[in-house]
Design a protein around this motif. Structure first.
Motif, PDB file in Angstrom:
ATOM      1  N   GLY A 172       0.892  -1.266  -0.035  1.00 15.56           N
ATOM      2  CA  GLY A 172       0.068  -0.001   0.088  1.00 15.56           C
ATOM      3  C   GLY A 172       0.733   1.200  -0.094  1.00 15.56           C
ATOM      4  N   GLY A 173       1.886   1.085   0.081  1.00 15.51           N
ATOM      5  CA  GLY A 173       2.951   2.211   0.121  1.00 15.51           C
ATOM      6  C   GLY A 173       3.258   2.635  -0.965  1.00 15.51           C
ATOM      7  N   SER A 174       4.285   3.715  -1.085  1.00 14.56           N
ATOM      8  CA  SER A 174       4.887   4.122  -2.496  1.00 14.56           C
ATOM      9  C   SER A 174       6.358   4.586  -2.446  1.00 14.56           C
ATOM     10  N   LEU A 175       6.823   4.560  -3.535  1.00 18.30           N
ATOM     11  CA  LEU A 175       8.219   4.749  -3.650  1.00 18.30           C
ATOM     12  C   LEU A 175       8.480   5.550  -5.079  1.00 18.30           C
ATOM     13  N   ARG A 176       9.445   6.290  -5.073  1.00 15.51           N
ATOM     14  CA  ARG A 176       9.739   7.104  -6.338  1.00 15.51           C
ATOM     15  C   ARG A 176      11.210   6.774  -6.838  1.00 15.51           C
ATOM     16  N   LEU A 177      11.168   5.918  -7.860  1.00 17.08           N
ATOM     17  CA  LEU A 177      12.451   5.756  -8.495  1.00 17.08           C
ATOM     18  C   LEU A 177      13.104   6.670  -9.339  1.00 17.08           C
ATOM     19  N   SER A 178      14.238   6.963  -9.330  1.00 18.07           N
ATOM     20  CA  SER A 178      14.929   7.721 -10.461  1.00 18.07           C
ATOM     21  C   SER A 178      16.004   7.016 -11.277  1.00 18.07           C
ATOM     22  N   CYS A 179      15.882   7.570 -12.203  1.00 18.43           N
ATOM     23  CA  CYS A 179      17.092   7.125 -13.282  1.00 18.43           C
ATOM     24  C   CYS A 179      17.914   8.284 -13.854  1.00 18.43           C
ATOM     25  N   ALA A 180      18.915   8.472 -13.192  1.00 17.82           N
ATOM     26  CA  ALA A 180      19.901   9.458 -13.644  1.00 17.82           C
ATOM     27  C   ALA A 180      20.904   9.055 -14.771  1.00 17.82           C
ATOM     28  N   ALA A 181      20.877   9.972 -15.749  1.00 20.52           N
ATOM     29  CA  ALA A 181      21.655   9.616 -17.178  1.00 20.52           C
ATOM     30  C   ALA A 181      23.094  10.714 -17.180  1.00 20.52           C
ATOM     31  N   SER A 182      24.238  10.097 -17.356  1.00 19.80           N
ATOM     32  CA  SER A 182      25.300  10.998 -17.694  1.00 19.80           C
ATOM     33  C   SER A 182      26.039  10.546 -19.051  1.00 19.80           C
ATOM     34  N   THR A 241      17.021  13.006 -16.298  1.00 18.16           N
ATOM     35  CA  THR A 241      16.562  12.113 -15.108  1.00 18.16           C
ATOM     36  C   THR A 241      15.250  11.525 -15.626  1.00 18.16           C
ATOM     37  N   GLY A 242      14.944  10.206 -15.523  1.00 14.02           N
ATOM     38  CA  GLY A 242      13.533   9.844 -15.397  1.00 14.02           C
ATOM     39  C   GLY A 242      13.037   9.472 -14.068  1.00 14.02           C
ATOM     40  N   TYR A 243      11.645   9.139 -14.204  1.00 14.90           N
ATOM     41  CA  TYR A 243      11.203   9.144 -12.818  1.00 14.90           C
ATOM     42  C   TYR A 243      10.245   7.681 -13.004  1.00 14.90           C
ATOM     43  N   LEU A 244       9.907   7.185 -11.856  1.00 11.98           N
ATOM     44  CA  LEU A 244       9.015   5.942 -11.772  1.00 11.98           C
ATOM     45  C   LEU A 244       8.224   6.133 -10.384  1.00 11.98           C
ATOM     46  N   GLN A 245       7.108   6.936 -10.586  1.00  9.61           N
ATOM     47  CA  GLN A 245       6.443   7.029  -9.162  1.00  9.61           C
ATOM     48  C   GLN A 245       5.352   5.744  -8.807  1.00  9.61           C
ATOM     49  N   MET A 246       5.558   5.063  -7.835  1.00 10.34           N
ATOM     50  CA  MET A 246       4.808   3.762  -7.597  1.00 10.34           C
ATOM     51  C   MET A 246       4.106   3.834  -6.305  1.00 10.34           C
ATOM     52  N   ASN A 247       2.976   3.869  -6.735  1.00 11.17           N
ATOM     53  CA  ASN A 247       1.726   4.223  -5.437  1.00 11.17           C
ATOM     54  C   ASN A 247       1.043   2.581  -5.363  1.00 11.17           C
ATOM     55  N   GLY A 248       0.304   2.628  -4.219  1.00 10.74           N
ATOM     56  CA  GLY A 248      -0.477   1.325  -4.173  1.00 10.74           C
ATOM     57  C   GLY A 248       0.419   0.024  -4.334  1.00 10.74           C
TER      58      GLY A 248
END
Length: 121
Positions: free
Chosen positions: A15-25, A77-84
């Motif tokens: 039920g919780g949330s996390l936000r993943l990041s993808c940093a490019a260089s 940077t890309g993101y993936l917001q994960m809820n639920g």
């Protein structure tokens, strides 16, 4: 060459949330699609979400309505917001780049090393 580094994984309750990041260089990624895949223990890697250079998004049916993919070209940077989050979302999450939006991992040009997401019940 492009280097991708994922971050934001961890342990979370169902039920919780996390936000993943993808940093490019290494080079700008604004012309690439950013894609997220995941691999659960004992299973093959599977598509999760993707966003094209123009902002078109695609999601696996299993995450639709719960996950949101986005990108910030200024930050490369890309993101993936994960809820639920659910226990079945437990996996190593990888980001990847491809010239065009794709759900096929074999089309990807660059890969990160992944970040572990663990969802406890």
């Amino acid at each position: 060459q492009v280097q991708l580094v994922e971050s934001g994984g961890g342990l979370v309750q169902a039920g919780g949330s996390l936000r993943l990041s993808c940093a490019a260089s290494g080079r700008t990624t604004s012309s690439y699609a950013i894609c997220w895949f995941r691999q659960a223990p004992g299973k093959e890697r599977e598509f999760v979400a993707a966003i094209s250079s123009g902002g078109i998004t695609r999601y696996a049916d299993s995450v639709k309505g719960r996950f949101t993919i986005s990108r910030d070209n200024a930050k490369n940077t890309g993101y993936l917001q994960m809820n639920g989050l659910k226990p079945e979302d437990t996996a190593v999450y990888y980001c990847a780049l491809n010239v065009m939006i794709s759900t096929n991992q074999h089309n990807m040009d660059y890969w990160g090393k992944g970040t572990l997401v663990t969802v406890s019940s």
